[in-house]
Design a protein around this motif. Sequence first.
Motif, PDB file in Angstrom:
ATOM      1  N   GLU A  51       0.827  -1.207   0.000  1.00 53.35           N
ATOM      2  CA  GLU A  51       0.000   0.000   0.000  1.00 53.35           C
ATOM      3  C   GLU A  51       0.864   1.261   0.000  1.00 53.35           C
ATOM      4  O   GLU A  51       0.553   2.238  -0.680  1.00 53.35           O
ATOM      5  CB  GLU A  51      -0.943   0.007   1.202  1.00 53.35           C
ATOM      6  N   GLN A  52       1.965   1.228   0.756  1.00 54.07           N
ATOM      7  CA  GLN A  52       2.863   2.381   0.788  1.00 54.07           C
ATOM      8  C   GLN A  52       3.547   2.583  -0.557  1.00 54.07           C
ATOM      9  O   GLN A  52       3.704   3.712  -1.020  1.00 54.07           O
ATOM     10  CB  GLN A  52       3.906   2.224   1.902  1.00 54.07           C
ATOM     11  N   VAL A  53       3.940   1.487  -1.196  1.00 55.56           N
ATOM     12  CA  VAL A  53       4.560   1.569  -2.526  1.00 55.56           C
ATOM     13  C   VAL A  53       3.596   2.214  -3.510  1.00 55.56           C
ATOM     14  O   VAL A  53       3.971   3.107  -4.274  1.00 55.56           O
ATOM     15  CB  VAL A  53       5.008   0.171  -3.013  1.00 55.56           C
ATOM     16  N   VAL A  54       2.348   1.780  -3.481  1.00 58.64           N
ATOM     17  CA  VAL A  54       1.337   2.333  -4.386  1.00 58.64           C
ATOM     18  C   VAL A  54       1.138   3.823  -4.110  1.00 58.64           C
ATOM     19  O   VAL A  54       1.093   4.638  -5.043  1.00 58.64           O
ATOM     20  CB  VAL A  54       0.004   1.558  -4.265  1.00 58.64           C
ATOM     21  N   THR A  55       1.043   4.184  -2.841  1.00 60.40           N
ATOM     22  CA  THR A  55       0.881   5.593  -2.474  1.00 60.40           C
ATOM     23  C   THR A  55       2.048   6.425  -2.981  1.00 60.40           C
ATOM     24  O   THR A  55       1.857   7.509  -3.554  1.00 60.40           O
ATOM     25  CB  THR A  55       0.753   5.743  -0.945  1.00 60.40           C
ATOM     26  N   ASP A  56       3.256   5.916  -2.793  1.00 59.19           N
ATOM     27  CA  ASP A  56       4.447   6.634  -3.251  1.00 59.19           C
ATOM     28  C   ASP A  56       4.439   6.806  -4.762  1.00 59.19           C
ATOM     29  O   ASP A  56       4.752   7.886  -5.280  1.00 59.19           O
ATOM     30  CB  ASP A  56       5.725   5.894  -2.834  1.00 59.19           C
TER      31      ASP A  56
END
Length: 84
Positions: free
Chosen positions: A21-26
């Motif tokens: 989820e953090q990768v996608v947000t970034d």
Amino acid sequence: MTKTNQAVQPKDFEAAIQELEQVVTDMESGRLSLEASLAAYKRGMELSAYCQKTLEEAELQVKILEKGQLQGFTAGTEGAAADD
């Protein structure tokens, strides 16, 4: 340039989902350089594969339990008999 910590397996499924989820947000932020975007994409694919494998293993375990141990299970501690 190469980040060795990127290849580390997540500790569990939940950690993998959180990191994904953090990768996608970034990536969606639009603030990553091309190189960072490619590295994030690669890590996202690794995490996705890990999650898929974990889910497949869990599904297999459920199928095994359904065919073996869980099929004949009745709760004896409830006090009421099943509707059989």
